[in-house]
Design a protein around this motif. Structure first.
Motif, PDB file in Angstrom:
ATOM      1  N   ALA A  44      37.582  33.081  46.731  1.00  0.00           N
ATOM      2  CA  ALA A  44      37.524  34.401  46.099  1.00  0.00           C
ATOM      3  C   ALA A  44      37.105  34.276  44.638  1.00  0.00           C
ATOM      4  CB  ALA A  44      38.878  35.097  46.202  1.00  0.00           C
ATOM      5  N   ILE A  48      34.162  36.248  42.792  1.00  0.00           N
ATOM      6  CA  ILE A  48      34.487  37.021  41.589  1.00  0.00           C
ATOM      7  C   ILE A  48      33.644  36.546  40.410  1.00  0.00           C
ATOM      8  CG2 ILE A  48      36.316  37.472  39.908  1.00  0.00           C
ATOM      9  CD1 ILE A  48      38.263  37.476  42.340  1.00  0.00           C
ATOM     10  N   LEU A  56      28.717  43.913  39.895  1.00  0.00           N
ATOM     11  CA  LEU A  56      29.503  44.256  41.074  1.00  0.00           C
ATOM     12  C   LEU A  56      28.613  44.542  42.284  1.00  0.00           C
ATOM     13  CD1 LEU A  56      32.330  44.761  42.159  1.00  0.00           C
ATOM     14  CD2 LEU A  56      32.125  47.129  41.387  1.00  0.00           C
ATOM     15  N   VAL A 127      39.280  39.419  46.743  1.00  0.00           N
ATOM     16  CA  VAL A 127      37.982  40.035  46.483  1.00  0.00           C
ATOM     17  C   VAL A 127      38.117  41.557  46.508  1.00  0.00           C
ATOM     18  CG1 VAL A 127      35.611  40.294  47.333  1.00  0.00           C
ATOM     19  CG2 VAL A 127      36.687  38.048  47.308  1.00  0.00           C
ATOM     20  N   PHE A 130      39.548  42.665  43.234  1.00  0.00           N
ATOM     21  CA  PHE A 130      38.505  42.618  42.207  1.00  0.00           C
ATOM     22  C   PHE A 130      37.566  43.821  42.326  1.00  0.00           C
ATOM     23  CE2 PHE A 130      34.081  41.360  41.263  1.00  0.00           C
ATOM     24  CZ  PHE A 130      34.188  41.296  39.875  1.00  0.00           C
ATOM     25  N   TYR A 131      37.139  44.136  43.542  1.00  0.00           N
ATOM     26  CA  TYR A 131      36.255  45.288  43.735  1.00  0.00           C
ATOM     27  C   TYR A 131      36.931  46.571  43.265  1.00  0.00           C
ATOM     28  CZ  TYR A 131      32.980  42.599  46.651  1.00  0.00           C
ATOM     29  OH  TYR A 131      32.066  41.703  47.112  1.00  0.00           O
TER      30      TYR A 131
END
Length: 139
Positions: A44, A48, A56, A127, A130-131
């Protein structure tokens, strides 16, 4: 980040070794420190890092949201199915002895499958977090 050439090139060079190291930690977890959780966090972290450097949208092209929405419960399902499979063969929950032709191989397969489920869940959860944070707009 378009002008930070050093960061972009370094990220391109380090991404593949990071993912390879995550696989090493995953498969080496039976014999030493490591396993699904650590490998999931390392994998991950690679995605990231890619998202931080390239944006993104670029990270979402590699691991789309639809894939994450399926991976999070899939990892938990793998973990639970391994536990229930032990119960159906006469063991306790997460009893691995009957998963193969002898107890030693059953333990190996059981630990491998549980760690794979943990890897999938941790990777996709990290992940996804993070998104969620990176996709927010500033107020």
């Amino acid at each position: 980040m378009r002008l930070d050439v050093v960061l972009r090139v370094t990220t391109k060079f380090i991404l593949a070794p990071l993912l390879l190291f995550a696989l090493y930690v995953q498969f080496h977890g039976d014999y030493g420190p490591g396993g699904g959780f650590q490998a999931g966090v390392i994998a991950a972290a690679a995605i990231i890092l890619y998202g931080l450097i390239n944006g993104l949208a670029a990270a979402r092209r590699i691991v789309p949201d639809a894939v994450l929405e399926r991976l999070i419960p899939a990892g938990v399902l793998i973990y639970a199915l391994v536990g229930v499979a032990g119960m159906f063969t006469g063991e306790n929950f997460l009893g691995y002895n009957h998963l193969a032709h002898d107890a030693v191989h059953g333990q190996e397969w059981g630990v491998f499958l549980v760690e794979a489920g943990v890897f999938v869940t941790v990777f996709s959860s990290m992940v996804g977090i993070f998104y969620a944070f990176a996709g927010r707009r500033r107020a």
